[in-house]
Design a protein around this motif. Structure first.
Motif, PDB file in Angstrom:
ATOM      1  N   ALA A 396       0.842  -1.206   0.000  1.00  6.79           N
ATOM      2  CA  ALA A 396       0.000   0.000   0.000  1.00  6.79           C
ATOM      3  C   ALA A 396       0.867   1.241   0.000  1.00  6.79           C
ATOM      4  O   ALA A 396       1.013   1.933   1.000  1.00  6.79           O
ATOM      5  CB  ALA A 396      -0.936  -0.003   1.207  1.00  6.79           C
ATOM      6  N   VAL A 397       1.500   1.517  -1.120  1.00  7.83           N
ATOM      7  CA  VAL A 397       2.310   2.722  -1.290  1.00  7.83           C
ATOM      8  C   VAL A 397       1.585   3.584  -2.312  1.00  7.83           C
ATOM      9  O   VAL A 397       1.766   3.428  -3.515  1.00  7.83           O
ATOM     10  CB  VAL A 397       3.736   2.388  -1.761  1.00  7.83           C
ATOM     11  N   PRO A 398       0.726   4.491  -1.829  1.00  6.53           N
ATOM     12  CA  PRO A 398      -0.081   5.273  -2.768  1.00  6.53           C
ATOM     13  C   PRO A 398       0.764   6.262  -3.562  1.00  6.53           C
ATOM     14  O   PRO A 398       1.207   7.277  -3.037  1.00  6.53           O
ATOM     15  CB  PRO A 398      -1.088   6.005  -1.874  1.00  6.53           C
ATOM     16  N   SER A 399       0.993   5.910  -4.794  1.00  5.68           N
ATOM     17  CA  SER A 399       1.695   6.805  -5.715  1.00  5.68           C
ATOM     18  C   SER A 399       0.903   6.807  -7.006  1.00  5.68           C
ATOM     19  O   SER A 399       0.608   5.751  -7.555  1.00  5.68           O
ATOM     20  CB  SER A 399       3.123   6.334  -5.958  1.00  5.68           C
ATOM     21  N   LEU A 400       0.544   8.005  -7.471  1.00  2.00           N
ATOM     22  CA  LEU A 400      -0.267   8.088  -8.672  1.00  2.00           C
ATOM     23  C   LEU A 400       0.416   7.435  -9.867  1.00  2.00           C
ATOM     24  O   LEU A 400      -0.213   6.717 -10.642  1.00  2.00           O
ATOM     25  CB  LEU A 400      -0.568   9.557  -8.988  1.00  2.00           C
ATOM     26  N   ARG A 828      12.505  -5.746  -2.555  1.00  2.00           N
ATOM     27  CA  ARG A 828      13.616  -5.580  -1.603  1.00  2.00           C
ATOM     28  C   ARG A 828      14.380  -4.293  -1.901  1.00  2.00           C
ATOM     29  O   ARG A 828      14.770  -3.557  -0.987  1.00  2.00           O
ATOM     30  CB  ARG A 828      14.543  -6.800  -1.674  1.00  2.00           C
ATOM     31  N   TRP A 829      14.595  -4.043  -3.158  1.00  5.37           N
ATOM     32  CA  TRP A 829      15.326  -2.827  -3.551  1.00  5.37           C
ATOM     33  C   TRP A 829      14.499  -1.571  -3.230  1.00  5.37           C
ATOM     34  O   TRP A 829      15.030  -0.572  -2.736  1.00  5.37           O
ATOM     35  CB  TRP A 829      15.651  -2.891  -5.038  1.00  5.37           C
ATOM     36  N   LEU A 830      13.191  -1.610  -3.490  1.00  5.13           N
ATOM     37  CA  LEU A 830      12.332  -0.470  -3.174  1.00  5.13           C
ATOM     38  C   LEU A 830      12.285  -0.213  -1.675  1.00  5.13           C
ATOM     39  O   LEU A 830      12.167   0.941  -1.237  1.00  5.13           O
ATOM     40  CB  LEU A 830      10.918  -0.702  -3.703  1.00  5.13           C
ATOM     41  N   GLY A 831      12.369  -1.285  -0.871  1.00  3.87           N
ATOM     42  CA  GLY A 831      12.420  -1.096   0.578  1.00  3.87           C
ATOM     43  C   GLY A 831      13.619  -0.246   0.975  1.00  3.87           C
ATOM     44  O   GLY A 831      13.504   0.675   1.798  1.00  3.87           O
ATOM     45  N   ASP A 855       8.609   5.444   5.788  1.00  2.00           N
ATOM     46  CA  ASP A 855       8.904   4.372   6.750  1.00  2.00           C
ATOM     47  C   ASP A 855       7.955   3.196   6.543  1.00  2.00           C
ATOM     48  O   ASP A 855       8.372   2.035   6.555  1.00  2.00           O
ATOM     49  CB  ASP A 855       8.772   4.898   8.184  1.00  2.00           C
ATOM     50  N   LYS A 856       6.685   3.525   6.384  1.00  6.47           N
ATOM     51  CA  LYS A 856       5.691   2.466   6.167  1.00  6.47           C
ATOM     52  C   LYS A 856       5.973   1.720   4.863  1.00  6.47           C
ATOM     53  O   LYS A 856       5.911   0.478   4.807  1.00  6.47           O
ATOM     54  CB  LYS A 856       4.291   3.079   6.140  1.00  6.47           C
ATOM     55  N   ALA A 857       6.291   2.466   3.814  1.00  5.86           N
ATOM     56  CA  ALA A 857       6.578   1.833   2.532  1.00  5.86           C
ATOM     57  C   ALA A 857       7.805   0.939   2.622  1.00  5.86           C
ATOM     58  O   ALA A 857       7.826  -0.169   2.070  1.00  5.86           O
ATOM     59  CB  ALA A 857       6.786   2.907   1.459  1.00  5.86           C
ATOM     60  N   ALA A 858       8.845   1.402   3.335  1.00  2.00           N
ATOM     61  CA  ALA A 858      10.057   0.603   3.487  1.00  2.00           C
ATOM     62  C   ALA A 858       9.754  -0.719   4.185  1.00  2.00           C
ATOM     63  O   ALA A 858      10.218  -1.787   3.769  1.00  2.00           O
ATOM     64  CB  ALA A 858      11.109   1.392   4.259  1.00  2.00           C
ATOM     65  N   ARG A 859       8.961  -0.673   5.263  1.00  2.00           N
ATOM     66  CA  ARG A 859       8.630  -1.888   5.997  1.00  2.00           C
ATOM     67  C   ARG A 859       7.822  -2.860   5.132  1.00  2.00           C
ATOM     68  O   ARG A 859       8.081  -4.065   5.119  1.00  2.00           O
ATOM     69  CB  ARG A 859       7.836  -1.532   7.262  1.00  2.00           C
TER      70      ARG A 859
END
Length: 866
Positions: A396-400, A828-831, A855-859
């Motif tokens: 759940a990484v809200p990016s348009l 893993r790389w996006l984290g 932080d949430k997106a990384a986790r």
């Protein structure tokens, strides 16, 4: 007392007789004898009449025993459809009261049992046996293929010699075998590369021991037995039926209201050959085998038999079949086929087979039931592949940009007009506008519109306008904000972004937002294409962060390095985007080739009008696939953009040439002038319908309808000649040569090329000139799956899957598994990337919401990538 009596005493010998009346004449002994003789004569004549009637009944020809066994259903889907087999049997059996239609004896043992029962017939009987099936040969042995045959096990087939032996055991003096085993069956999936079955069958028949058996074969050497979808019969059975109705009576010059074997054979041979030349540009000449002086009556016929009701082919395409094609079209459009190409090809083969069965006269309900079961299994496999490739819901990484949200152009235009009118409105009017727009479009639809306008320096030239845009996103932005929304809020709430500084900030701020946009669009690409560019993306992202740091430290003027850094970051992201897009397009082309090339073999191997350009395009496509693979299979360095572009274009051109006959324009050209088209066009339409490459909505229905219309027109010409009882021979020899060595070599080469492209080493030593069908089938059915199981990498399995049989079982789904690996590595790389973003904003005083977002997106990415 006187001794003389007073009256004469009656005679003793005649005391029982009554006294004669006066004037009566006494009867003589001769009258009695006459009566006796007459009675005996009547009795004798009655007995004689009964005897004559009995003898006449014995001598009267009885109806022949007729046995018909059609192989109309094959359990193994590799076998082609045997169209209208039961319809043929029905039509022929209708002429014989003593007929047995052994539809339930299509399995091997039951079939042989039916033939064994012929030994119980009487010598005085006439026996007719009609067999309609496919036929194969293995070495010198020719086999009839029963309904439960296994294409890989000749022990499940029925040797033709075994059939002849059982017919020889039949004691009937007069026997006729109607043999139709010659349907076109050339298919590299069966290991049949040439239509030479008739040659092999007739060789066996010529060497048979039982020379008294009369055999009428559906065609001669080098030919095949054809069917007419418009007549609903094989052409052989169609004219057998007409001949038995009386059309054959007098074929040899003497009309006696009965049909015998030789005049039926003469009639059928003449009419079948005429029909096939006029309707298919091919010759089919039935052949009668047997003693030259042998002939017998088949049946008596009426001088004016009732007319047969014409067959009407189904005009409405089944909804369930259409929906199956539409599902396949959808899997192509949404690129589901890339995760499960084998299942996608299997669906196409299953749909094609179901369509051929339906068109071949089988019961639609049974076909629908069988297809439904297969379709559910294929859907389950596709769902499994999707689950493998995407093991969890996306983080759940809200990016348009990563979500793929696009702004509505109409809303952008209307809202831009509103922005330029805000200065003239009172605050209350602005509040009303906000409420109206929120009612007009939901948050999900407004967010991309707001973001696109924020990238327009003129649109947000005033701080008031950005404020209005942000208000439109409330309250959605406060509960589930997009990354882009958080960045806009950071800009708006920045203490230096007041009315005085705003005009100076906006040019650099817009460059910042555009750099962010470019970076997010890069990250929205497919993980398989991004795997080479992680380092370059990290470097470009660092440039953007460096410029962002300078921007919020107050260095936003054009003479400072802030704007050049943003431009450089944007330029780098743009370069990466072009490279990644090119790689993605190239990977998509290769994935399409994985489906297209194997399926195009079905068309290239059956079309009678194959041009040199198509043949050359096939070879060129295979060569270009190899060259493009060399670039995209490497795992260390990103491939050169110019080289990828050049190789992709070359492959795309070759594939387009191959696909052109199957495109809408190519199909339309073929079917729009039906009134002027001929038999070769009909064969070309049928060849295109045999491949599942046609999309339903655009082409398949158009081609299906065109085939029906042309077939009816061509058949109408022959029908007119039949009605006129034209006893002319075939008008000319057909151009189409079914048993052609060049075609055999071409079919063999197609499969050898495909196997070599798949990486099967055993195929490298094969030659199209010397290879046999069984050798090719062994490679395809046995060697290729074995190599697939032994492959050490998913990439090897992907290559081998290119040549896999569409019905082959596979334990792994390499394309889905490979995509899973790319996706997990990407997560893993996006984290790590989001960890760097969170650290950056902690150091630079970013908002709490922005830090928490990263932080949430990384986790989430790290958890999903485990």
């Amino acid at each position: 007392m006187s001794d003389t009596p007073d009256s004469p005493a009656p005679s003793r010998g005649h005391a029982w007789r009554p006294p004669l009346q006066q004037g009566a004449t006494p009867r003589t002994r001769g009258g009695k004898r006459t009566r006796q003789i007459v009675a005996l004569a009547f009795l004798f004549l009655a007995l004689l009449g009964a005897l004559v009637a009995w003898l006449l009944w014995l001598l009267k020809p009885q109806s022949p025993y007729f046995l018909t066994i059609p192989m109309s259903e094959y359990r193994i889907r590799s076998f082609p459809v045997n169209p209208f087999a039961e319809q043929d049997s029905d039509a022929l059996a209708s002429h014989f009261p003593d007929a047995r239609k052994a539809y339930t004896s299509q399995e091997r043992d039951l079939f042989l049992r039916e033939l064994d029962a012929l030994a119980n017939r009487k010598s005085s009987e006439r026996v007719i046996v009609h067999l309609r099936a496919h036929c194969l040969y293995d070495g010198e042995t020719v086999y009839l293929i029963p309904g439960n045959a296994n294409p890989d096990d000749s022990a499940s087939w029925v040797p033709l010699k075994a059939i002849l032996t059982r017919l020889q055991a039949c004691p009937a003096r007069h026997r006729l075998l109607l043999l139709d085993l010659f349907g076109p069956i050339a298919d590299i999936r069966l290991g049949v590369i040439n239509e030479d079955v008739a040659n092999r069958v007739l060789e066996v028949l010529d060497k048979r021991e039982d020379k008294q058996l009369m055999i009428l074969c559906a065609c001669d050497r080098g030919q095949v037995s054809l069917v007419s979808e418009e007549l609903g019969r094989s052409i052989f059975a169609h004219y057998l039926d007409l001949g038995l109705r009386g059309a054959a009576d007098g074929e040899l010059g003497y009309r006696d209201e009965q049909v015998n074997v030789r005049e039926l054979a003469a009639y059928v041979t003449r009419c079948v050959n005429r029909w096939t030349v006029l309707n298919r540009e091919a010759n089919q000449s039935p052949v009668l085998l047997g003693p030259e002086n042998e002939d017998f009556t088949l049946l008596r016929v009426d001088r004016h038999p009732p007319e047969e009701e014409p067959y009407t082919a189904p005009a409405t395409y089944p909804d369930w079949l259409q929906k199956g094609w539409e599902q396949r079209d959808q899997w192509w459009a949404d690129q589901t086929f890339r995760l499960a190409p084998q299942e996608f090809r299997e669906l196409g083969a299953t749909l094609t087979g179901a369509e051929q069965r339906w068109r071949g006269g089988r019961q639609p309900d049974r076909i629908q039931l069988d297809f439904g079961d297969e379709f559910k299994r294929i859907q389950s496999r596709v769902a499994q592949a999707t689950s493998i490739a995407n093991p969890r819901d996306k983080p759940a990484v809200p990016s348009l940009a990563r979500k793929g949200s696009r702004a509505d152009p109409t809303l952008v235009k209307d809202l831009r007009r509103v922005l330029f009118s805000l200065d003239r409105l009172m605050p209350a009017d602005r509040d009303k506008l906000v409420a109206d727009w929120q009612a007009k479009a939901p948050y999900e639809k407004l967010a991309p519109v707001v973001w696109q306008l924020s990238l327009d320096e003129e649109a947000i030239a005033k701080r008031l306008r950005l404020e209005f845009l942000l208000r439109l996103l409330e309250p959605g932005a406060s509960t589930d904000p997009y990354l882009e929304t958080l960045l806009l809020r950071r800009l708006f709430t920045w203490d230096k972004a007041d009315e005085t500084n705003w005009p100076k900030i906006v040019p650099a701020a817009v460059l910042w937002l555009r750099a962010v946009q470019e970076g997010e669009e890069v990250l929205a690409n497919h993980p398989a294409a991004l795997r080479w560019y992680h380092g370059e993306i990290t470097q470009a992202n660092q440039l953007r962060r460096d410029a962002e740091k300078l921007l919020f430290e107050g260095f936003w003027s054009p003479e400072r390095e802030t704007m050049p850094l943003f431009k450089k970051a944007q330029e780098n992201f743009g370069k990466i985007q072009r490279q990644v897009k090119e790689v993605q397009e190239s990977q998509l082309i290769l994935d399409k080739a994985t489906v297209f090339l194997p399926e195009s073999v079905l068309y290239l191997g059956t079309t009678q009008t194959l041009s040199g350009s198509l043949d050359g395009a096939w070879s060129e496509a295979l060569r270009r696939v190899r060259l493009l693979r060399e670039l995209l299979d490497q795992s260390t360095m990103p491939p050169p953009e110019s080289e990828v572009l050049a190789r992709r274009k070359n492959l795309e051109n070759a594939l387009n040439t191959l696909h052109r006959p199957l495109e809408k324009a190519g199909v339309e050209r073929l079917v729009t002038a039906v009134d002027s088209e001929g038999p070769l066009d009909y064969l070309e339409m049928q060849a295109r319908l045999r491949t599942p490459l046609l999309a339903w909505g655009e082409r398949r229905r158009l081609l299906f309808d065109g085939t029906r219309k042309l077939g009816l027109r061509l058949n109408g010409v022959t029908q007119t000649l039949d009605d006129q009882s034209a006893r002319t021979g075939a008008p000319r020899s057909g151009q189409v040569r079914w048993n052609d060595e060049e075609w055999a070599r071409r079919r063999a080469r197609l499969l050898i090329d495909l196997l070599q492209l798949s990486g099967l080493k055993e195929a490298d030593a094969l030659s199209p000139i010397t290879v046999t069908g069984p050798q090719l089938r062994n490679l395809w059915v046995n060697q290729l799956p074995a190599a697939f199981k032994q492959a050490k990498t998913l990439v090897e399995q992907e290559h081998l899957l290119l040549g896999m049989h569409p019905f082959a079982e596979q334990s792994t789904q390499p394309f889905a598994l490979q995509q899973r690996e790319y996706l997990l590595a990407q997560w893993r790389w996006l984290g790590k990337l989001h960890e760097q973003e969170a650290d950056f904003y902690r150091k630079q005083g970013g908002s709490r919401e922005l830090i928490e977002f990263h932080d949430k997106a990384a986790r989430q990415y790290q958890t999903f990538g485990e």
